[in-house]
Design an enzyme around this catalytic site. Structure first.
Site, PDB file in Angstrom:
ATOM      1  CB  ILE A  13      -0.936  -0.009   1.231  1.00  0.00           C
ATOM      2  CG1 ILE A  13      -1.894  -1.200   1.120  1.00  0.00           C
ATOM      3  CG2 ILE A  13      -1.686   1.302   1.359  1.00  0.00           C
ATOM      4  CD1 ILE A  13      -2.659  -1.479   2.394  1.00  0.00           C
ATOM      5  CD  GLU A  37      -5.213  -3.499   8.581  1.00  0.00           C
ATOM      6  OE1 GLU A  37      -4.887  -3.079   9.718  1.00  0.00           O
ATOM      7  OE2 GLU A  37      -6.268  -3.183   8.024  1.00  0.00           O
ATOM      8  N   GLY A 113       2.017  -8.272  16.670  1.00  0.00           N
ATOM      9  CA  GLY A 113       0.723  -8.399  16.013  1.00  0.00           C
ATOM     10  C   GLY A 113       0.659  -7.783  14.630  1.00  0.00           C
ATOM     11  CD  GLU A 117      10.681  -1.642  15.265  1.00  0.00           C
ATOM     12  OE1 GLU A 117      11.559  -0.830  15.587  1.00  0.00           O
ATOM     13  OE2 GLU A 117       9.471  -1.428  15.434  1.00  0.00           O
ATOM     14  CD  GLU A 136      20.485  17.598   6.736  1.00  0.00           C
ATOM     15  OE1 GLU A 136      19.604  18.246   6.141  1.00  0.00           O
ATOM     16  OE2 GLU A 136      21.484  17.115   6.182  1.00  0.00           O
TER      17      GLU A 136
END
Length: 176
Positions: A13, A37, A113, A117, A136
């Site tokens: 997406i 998702e 869930g 990561e 930066e």
């Protein structure tokens, strides 16, 4: 019973600088279709550093929460980057400490869930002070805070960042 869900199709997406969002077509263990998702993230590395009874914490504004929070030095992994190298880099950039003496404490799955990561949590056992050099657009304060004060901050909820809580709890438990 096998609880593995099968990916039928990955539907991307959004692809951004920090994360990618997909809504996959998948199949449950019983064969029923479902949607998943997922936020793809390259992961991160962080490092706990203690010097002469003081713990290095950084205080940084986090836009998503709308507040400044305390954390141990941390950063995002670059694609295919060694997490230990990233931890060393972040300790130097944010805290002004160079080290080659890192120990992997944990690999944290912060939100299983909906994201892939992983955060690699290290402890630096020694270091040399150097000039910090923030990225930066990065603004933070690095502070060496006495262990007793950090323990109080942890107990009273002033420290809310999960990776930092894990590292600090491991540290304080190791002292018992």
């Amino acid at each position: 019973m096998d609880y593995e869900e099968k990916t039928i199709r990955k539907n991307y997406i959004y692809k951004g600088k920090i994360l990618t969002l997909r809504c996959d077509d998948a199949e449950l263990p019983d064969g029923q279709p479902c949607k998943r998702e997922i936020i793809e993230h390259s992961g991160g590395a962080c490092v706990l550093y203690v010097e002469q009874g003081k713990i290095l914490l950084v205080r940084q504004y986090r836009y998503a929460y709308g507040e400044s929070i305390y954390e141990i030095p941390a950063g995002k992994l670059e694609p295919n980057e060694d997490p230990m190298y990233a931890a060393k880099r972040e300790l130097e950039e944010e805290g002004g400490i160079q080290t080659d003496d890192l120990e992997l404490l944990f690999i944290d799955y912060p939100t299983p869930g909906y994201t892939n990561e992983k955060i690699y949590i290290y402890r630096a056992h020694s270091g040399t002070r150097v000039q910090a050099h923030l990225d930066e657009g990065e603004f933070l304060d690095a502070e060496f805070i006495p262990e007793e004060r950090v323990w109080e901050m942890l107990k009273n909820g002033e420290i809310r960042d999960g990776k930092t809580i894990i590292a600090l709890q491991a540290y304080f438990l190791s002292k018992k």
